[in-house]
Design an enzyme around this catalytic site. Structure first.
Site, PDB file in Angstrom:
ATOM      1  N   GLY A  46       0.831  -1.225   0.000  1.00 11.90           N
ATOM      2  CA  GLY A  46       0.000   0.000   0.000  1.00 11.90           C
ATOM      3  C   GLY A  46       0.854   1.258   0.000  1.00 11.90           C
ATOM      4  N   ASP A  73      -0.325  -8.925   2.066  1.00 12.40           N
ATOM      5  CA  ASP A  73      -1.258  -7.938   1.512  1.00 12.40           C
ATOM      6  C   ASP A  73      -2.303  -8.680   0.678  1.00 12.40           C
ATOM      7  OD1 ASP A  73      -0.711  -4.541   0.944  1.00 12.40           O
ATOM      8  OD2 ASP A  73      -2.430  -5.607   0.093  1.00 12.40           O
ATOM      9  N   SER A 133      -4.272   6.953  13.519  1.00 11.79           N
ATOM     10  CA  SER A 133      -4.572   8.177  12.783  1.00 11.79           C
ATOM     11  C   SER A 133      -4.971   9.303  13.723  1.00 11.79           C
ATOM     12  CB  SER A 133      -5.737   7.902  11.816  1.00 11.79           C
ATOM     13  OG  SER A 133      -6.236   9.101  11.269  1.00 11.79           O
ATOM     14  N   TYR A 161     -14.504   4.066  10.339  1.00 12.16           N
ATOM     15  CA  TYR A 161     -13.054   3.978  10.128  1.00 12.16           C
ATOM     16  C   TYR A 161     -12.330   4.493  11.367  1.00 12.16           C
ATOM     17  CZ  TYR A 161      -8.399   5.519   9.007  1.00 12.16           C
ATOM     18  OH  TYR A 161      -7.051   5.751   9.061  1.00 12.16           O
ATOM     19  N   LYS A 164      -9.891   2.588  14.415  1.00  7.70           N
ATOM     20  CA  LYS A 164      -8.548   3.002  14.862  1.00  7.70           C
ATOM     21  C   LYS A 164      -8.544   3.169  16.384  1.00  7.70           C
ATOM     22  CE  LYS A 164      -6.441   2.949  10.958  1.00  7.70           C
ATOM     23  NZ  LYS A 164      -5.455   1.863  10.695  1.00  7.70           N
ATOM     24  N   GLY A 171     -18.278  17.064   8.784  1.00  4.15           N
ATOM     25  CA  GLY A 171     -17.335  16.325   9.636  1.00  4.15           C
ATOM     26  C   GLY A 171     -15.929  16.877   9.613  1.00  4.15           C
TER      27      GLY A 171
HETATM   28  C1  WQD Z   1      -7.681  17.713   3.876  1.00  5.41           C
HETATM   29  C2  WQD Z   1      -8.289  19.087   3.740  1.00  5.41           C
HETATM   30  C3  WQD Z   1     -10.653  19.091   3.354  1.00  5.41           C
HETATM   31  C4  WQD Z   1     -10.481  17.262  -0.623  1.00  5.41           C
HETATM   32  C5  WQD Z   1      -8.404  12.285   6.145  1.00  5.41           C
HETATM   33  C6  WQD Z   1      -8.928  11.273   7.079  1.00  5.41           C
HETATM   34  C7  WQD Z   1      -7.874  10.881   8.070  1.00  5.41           C
HETATM   35  C8  WQD Z   1      -6.595  10.493   7.367  1.00  5.41           C
HETATM   36  C9  WQD Z   1      -6.134  11.595   6.431  1.00  5.41           C
HETATM   37  C10 WQD Z   1      -6.527   8.107   7.244  1.00  5.41           C
HETATM   38  C11 WQD Z   1      -9.629  19.190   4.461  1.00  5.41           C
HETATM   39  C12 WQD Z   1      -9.901  19.677   2.161  1.00  5.41           C
HETATM   40  C13 WQD Z   1     -10.133  17.789   0.614  1.00  5.41           C
HETATM   41  C14 WQD Z   1     -11.049  18.113  -1.603  1.00  5.41           C
HETATM   42  C15 WQD Z   1     -10.859  19.952  -0.086  1.00  5.41           C
HETATM   43  N1  WQD Z   1      -6.776   9.286   6.641  1.00  5.41           N
HETATM   44  N2  WQD Z   1     -10.318  19.102   0.862  1.00  5.41           N
HETATM   45  N3  WQD Z   1     -11.218  19.425  -1.298  1.00  5.41           N
HETATM   46  O1  WQD Z   1      -9.981  14.953   6.024  1.00  5.41           O
HETATM   47  O2  WQD Z   1      -7.848  15.939   7.018  1.00  5.41           O
HETATM   48  O3  WQD Z   1      -8.123  13.466   6.858  1.00  5.41           O
HETATM   49  O4  WQD Z   1      -7.214  11.827   5.521  1.00  5.41           O
HETATM   50  O5  WQD Z   1      -6.074   7.926   8.357  1.00  5.41           O
HETATM   51  O6  WQD Z   1      -8.363   9.771   8.783  1.00  5.41           O
HETATM   52  O7  WQD Z   1     -10.002  11.837   7.794  1.00  5.41           O
HETATM   53  O8  WQD Z   1      -7.777  14.797   4.793  1.00  5.41           O
HETATM   54  O9  WQD Z   1      -7.124  15.108   2.456  1.00  5.41           O
HETATM   55  O10 WQD Z   1      -9.550  14.504   2.981  1.00  5.41           O
HETATM   56  O11 WQD Z   1      -8.694  16.771   3.515  1.00  5.41           O
HETATM   57  O12 WQD Z   1     -11.037  21.156   0.167  1.00  5.41           O
HETATM   58  O13 WQD Z   1     -11.400  17.692  -2.749  1.00  5.41           O
HETATM   59  O14 WQD Z   1      -8.556  19.332   2.357  1.00  5.41           O
HETATM   60  O15 WQD Z   1     -11.814  19.870   3.642  1.00  5.41           O
HETATM   61  O16 WQD Z   1      -9.698  20.483   5.029  1.00  5.41           O
HETATM   62  P1  WQD Z   1      -8.525  14.876   6.216  1.00  5.41           P
HETATM   63  P2  WQD Z   1      -8.308  15.240   3.360  1.00  5.41           P
END
Ligand code: WQD
Length: 342
Positions: free
Chosen positions: A13, A34, A128, A153, A157, A300
């Protein structure tokens, strides 16, 4: 002298493959389990291209306990396990909770039961920052409140950490949970990187796929937050820095330097960057324009999330070294390489 053997579940991964590379670079022998449900077998060849070593690979599902048992019977002298294998799409976990509880928890429990039976006593667990939810205090320390997760999810964790803490207290198992903030980027060779299946959930792959023309437009999820430019702030960390922290965590357990049976460390840079900052940095670093628009908030989303990394810095003797420019440049080189591959 035979090399110290590390089992890496989910090792083909995104974070797993980068960690296997760093383990090999550090002189370890690696064995990968995997099921290729969210990765591809060609990554093994890429790991060999980078390191000169092709890891031993078992294509099995950790939910099949007999198959896990079989690997531990074949692979003698596994000294430590790094457990990445899990489903990780936050949104999907909300619509399909049982898929996530079944896979993520059963695979962990199977692994731990087999480890106990085979007297393999060191495990590093991929956790996470999502376990914190919307933080009350910034930067976030490991003693920050753990809030009930909005997603299955995130719950898996939290439960995974709880399983490890309770098992470590009454067995020979020593465990370290690593709480990732926002992993991004790719190996400098552009031979391995993030392979999102379908429409990316995360920001960085959406940025690079929009820039390369796979997606029409990037939607910024809200610019009315109480942040300097109105967009959400996250602690982006280069996946290679993250991988190196796993090597350090393994070494800590193998060398018996852990000061308790269960330890937790935040893995971030300690620096927050907004969505608009990522976009502007992308355009500056790559010279490529990015078509984006401001849209509504995503349900969220926390307003600001960034880490206090002092515990990991001190105890793991590790500190993130790569900055936003390297994160974005490497992510872009990987996206460009993917286009050539298609
Ligand atoms: C980052 C920022 C969005 C997409 C997630 C999981 C977390 C971990 C990391 C596994 C946020 C903004 C995003 C888009 C945007 N994964 N965004 N437009 O939500 O911080 O965390 O990934 O462990 O568990 O929750 O990461 O990359 O989704 O978003 O504006 O098309 O980018 O609002 O502020 P996030 P993300």
């Amino acid at each position: 002298m035979s090399k110290v053997k590390i089992l890496v579940t989910g090792g083909t991964g995104y974070i797993g493959s980068h960690t296997v590379v760093e383990l090999i670079n550090a002189g370890f022998e690696t064995v990968i389990i995997d099921d290729l449900s969210n990765s591809e077998q060609f990554i093994l060849d890429r790991i060999e291209q980078i390191t000169g070593v092709c890891p031993t690979f078992y294509n099995i599902d950790l939910c099949d306990k007999d198959a896990v048992e079989d690997v531990f019977s074949k692979e003698k002298n596994i000294v430590s396990v790094i457990h990445f294998a899990a489903y990780k799409a936050v949104g999907e976990s909300i619509s399909e909770p049982l898929k996530y509880y079944n896979n993520n928890l059963l695979s962990l429990i199977n692994l731990l039961e087999v480890m106990k039976g085979k007297n393999v006593n060191n495990v590093v667990f991929s956790s996470s920052a999502t376990v914190y939810g919307e933080p009350d205090i910034l930067p976030i320390t490991e003693s920050a409140a753990i809030k009930k997760s909005l997603s299955a999810y995130g719950s898996t964790k939290q439960m995974g950490e709880d399983i490890l803490e309770k098992l470590s207290a009454v067995s020979k198992i020593n465990s370290i949970a690593l709480r990732y903030f926002n992993p991004v980027g790719a190996h400098e060779t552009a031979l391995i990187g993030e392979l999102p299946v379908g429409i990316p959930n995360n920001l960085m792959p959406f940025v690079t796929q929009t820039a390369i023309g796979k997606r029409e437009v990037l939607t910024v999820f809200g610019d009315d937050y109480a942040t300097p430019d109105g967009t959400c702030i996250r602690d982006y960390i280069h996946v290679v820095d993250l991988a190196k922290a796993h090597v350090k965590a393994c070494e800590r357990l193998i060398e018996g330097k852990n000061t308790s049976k269960y330890e937790v460390f935040n893995l971030g840079t300690g620096k927050g960057s907004s969505v608009l900052e990522i976009i502007e940095t992308f355009k500056r670093v790559t010279g490529v324009n990015l078509n984006y628009k401001i849209g509504p908030r995503r349900e969220g989303d926390a307003e600001q999330v960034y880490a206090d990394t002092s515990l990991a810095n001190n105890k793991l003797e590790w500190k993130a070294k790569l900055g936003l420019d390297e994160m974005i440049n490497s992510a872009w080189k990987w996206e460009e390489q993917l286009k050539e591959k298609v």
